[in-house]
Design a protein around this motif. Structure first.
Motif, short mmCIF file in Angstrom:
data_model
loop_
_atom_site.label_atom_id
_atom_site.label_comp_id
_atom_site.label_asym_id
_atom_site.label_seq_id
_atom_site.Cartn_x
_atom_site.Cartn_y
_atom_site.Cartn_z
N MET A 34 8.24 -53.87 -9.26
CA MET A 34 8.13 -55.60 -8.92
C MET A 34 9.30 -55.56 -7.99
O MET A 34 9.09 -56.80 -7.19
CB MET A 34 8.70 -56.19 -10.31
N CYS A 87 10.09 -60.15 -14.98
CA CYS A 87 9.99 -60.81 -13.65
C CYS A 87 11.10 -61.93 -13.53
O CYS A 87 11.90 -61.79 -12.36
CB CYS A 87 8.65 -61.59 -13.77
N LEU A 130 1.69 -60.07 -10.94
CA LEU A 130 3.12 -59.27 -11.31
C LEU A 130 3.09 -58.54 -12.57
O LEU A 130 4.00 -57.60 -12.67
CB LEU A 130 4.42 -60.09 -11.13
N ALA A 190 2.40 -64.52 -10.80
CA ALA A 190 3.10 -64.06 -11.85
C ALA A 190 2.11 -63.33 -12.64
O ALA A 190 2.60 -62.28 -13.22
CB ALA A 190 3.77 -65.37 -12.66
N ALA A 202 8.03 -67.85 -14.51
CA ALA A 202 8.29 -66.48 -15.03
C ALA A 202 8.91 -67.04 -16.34
O ALA A 202 8.77 -66.30 -17.51
CB ALA A 202 8.98 -65.43 -14.50
#
Length: 546
Positions: free
Chosen positions: A206, A233, A200, A197, A225
């Motif tokens: 994404m 996310c 990301l 996470a 997230a």
């Protein structure tokens, strides 16, 4: 989620140059799972051959936007051994109970098999501490330490501004103390996903990063997230779940339950849930009515047969739900409307086939009427099966028993045109004999009075011309239905059957079992009861004499 500790360390002033998180060949940030951690640490065996320290470089995809990931180095701590300072990512593994290297070398004379079995303890019983570091401390101004429940920790060298921009959780923590450079989160349930996470947060595309993942992993990312307040996310995960197929009922349940647990404001879960629910209130009832109508009007034999089986199976699943979760009365009303429509059509077809001029019509017209009679009779049999499963077929028995006009016309039609109707009567007698429907005494009497003789007239054809006809089952059902009536009604029906059976033999239903029960009830039971009463009276008189 765990303890959060904030520590002050000197902030790095180096300019950000690259993404400081490990990247897999597929393009995803990750840290190894706990199983991989355990497998990565095994007792060294000096008898094993030394493997080359270097391996050929792995080719990178041409379209990758990330820089080549820094290799992870594995080092065992022994005394003053140190980790190379030039490594930007490293995996450090320590064991509190390491075996002595000297003792391992001393036992080199023993057999390899004995050495590997006896001297190596089970890996899962060995106490260990695993520490993993990702990122380049020199280019970062923040450290996040994740303490997992499996006994390992992960240290991430990251950038404060990235975490503040992407995560409301980190933004809140840093706003409380602006000079903090280290944050520790304890008892993390899924450290691997925490690392992914955070990685990301550095990703611009994404959706493309998530496309290679499966549904189970996306659900794990979604939970983390949400905790981190990583709204972009969360939204990307929801878009993925809305578009990807769900495999099996179990995966569907996991997706729905996870999405329903999301608590953040402004999270768009409706597109995902619309796959399993509708805003229109009458969709189930109206749709079911439409499906049943389509099946009843179909003339294609194979598709019709398969859809009847599918709908019947799915309706049986609905019947297993609690009564408050299904609208039984509404569904039954809709089915009975279909039953009445089929009966009206069947009566009209019988009237056409009973006309004196019907035999003079072209064969294709006659065949069409006969085919429609078979179709409507099959429709009624299917609707009866549905009602029996829903425990609502008592009204059908009354409806069928009142079809005296249809029963009269039945005698005027050729057997090949009418025998399908007798199958419905036989099915009703089987259901009553099994206790699957419980019509009143008057309904049972009327049913036998109206349809038993037409069934007996078609019985020889049913045995030899109908593959689905089960003679023993129907005979048992007829006999048990007769035996539910008062004794006088049993007598009149069974004496009439005896006359038919003596004339036609196997062309008539064999009701010998019901006849024997009636015989015992009529001739033997009263005698036994009288004998019992006489014995009881004599014993009473003898006691008085004493």
């Amino acid at each position: 989620m765990g303890d959060i500790r904030l520590n002050r360390v000197d902030q790095g002033q180096t300019k950000i140059k690259n993404v400081p998180i490990a990247v897999t060949p597929e393009g995803f940030w990750c840290c190894p799972s706990p199983v991989v951690f355990q497998k990565s640490h095994k007792p060294q065996n000096p008898l094993n051959k030394t493997k080359p320290s270097s391996s050929p470089p792995q080719p990178q995809p041409k379209n990758s936007v990330q820089k080549k990931p820094v290799p992870v180095q594995v080092t065992e701590r022994r005394g003053s051994a140190s980790v190379s300072a030039s490594a930007s990512s490293r995996l450090v593994v320590s064991d509190d109970q390491q075996c002595s290297i000297g003792s391992e070398r001393a036992s080199a004379g023993t057999s390899l098999a004995g050495e590997r079995v006896s001297s190596r303890p089970k890996i899962e019983t060995m106490p260990r501490k695993v520490a993993i570091e990702f990122g380049e401390p020199g280019t970062c101004d923040m450290k996040v330490v994740l303490l997992g429940k499996q006994g390992f920790s992960v240290k991430l060298s990251v950038h404060r501004d990235v975490l503040i921009e992407k995560s409301s959780f980190f933004s809140e923590k840093f706003s409380e103390q602006s000079d903090l450079s280290s944050l520790q989160i304890g008892d993390c349930e899924d450290v691997e996903i925490y690392v992914e996470a955070v990685g990301l947060m550095y990703c611009k595309e994404m959706k493309q990063r998530l496309m290679k993942q499966n549904v189970s992993r996306i659900l794990r990312i979604l939970k983390v997230a949400e905790f981190l307040g990583f709204s972009s996310c969360v939204q990307s995960c929801l878009e993925y779940l809305e578009a990807v197929p769900w495999v099996g009922d179990e995966e569907e349940e996991k997706v729905v339950s996870t999405v329903l647990q999301l608590q953040g404001e402004g999270i768009g879960i409706n597109p995902v849930l619309k796959r399993v629910s509708s805003d229109v209130s009458n969709v189930p009832k109206d749709t079911l009515s439409h499906i049943i109508e389509l099946v009843l009007k179909s003339n294609e034999e194979k598709g019709r047969r398969e859809m009847k089986s599918i709908v019947l199976k799915l309706l049986r699943e609905n019947n297993s739900l609690p009564s408050y979760a299904r609208s039984t009365d509404t569904c039954n009303d809709m089915i009975y409307r279909s039953c009445r429509s089929c009966l009206d059509s069947l009566l009209s077809l019988f009237k056409q086939a009973a006309e004196p001029t019907f035999a003079e019509k072209p064969s294709n017209e006659r065949d069409l009427v006969v085919k429609h009679i078979a179709l409507e009779a099959d429709n009624l049999s299917w609707l009866l099966d549905i009602l029996v499963d829903k425990q609502g077929a008592d009204e059908f028995a009354l409806l069928w028993a009142n079809q005296q006009e249809l029963a009269v016309l039945h005698a005027n039609l050729p057997i090949v045109s009418r025998y399908h109707v007798s199958c419905i009567s036989g099915r009703l007698f089987v259901c009553i004999g099994r206790g699957e429907l419980l019509p009143s005494k008057e309904t049972r009497q009327l049913l036998l009075q109206t349809w038993l003789q037409p069934l007996m007239n078609d019985y020889n054809w049913l045995q030899h011309g109908c593959r689905s006809f089960d003679r023993k089952l129907v005979e048992e059902g007829i006999g048990r239905t007769i035996l539910t009536l008062p004794l006088e009604d049993q007598q009149s029906i069974l004496l009439s059957w005896v006359g038919s059976f003596l004339k036609t033999g196997d062309s008539c239903p064999n009701l010998q079992r019901a006849f024997e029960v009636w015989w015992r009830r009529t001739f033997i039971r009263p005698y036994v009861e009288n004998q019992g009463n006489a014995v009881s009276d004599s014993s009473t008189v003898s006691k008085k004499d004493e």
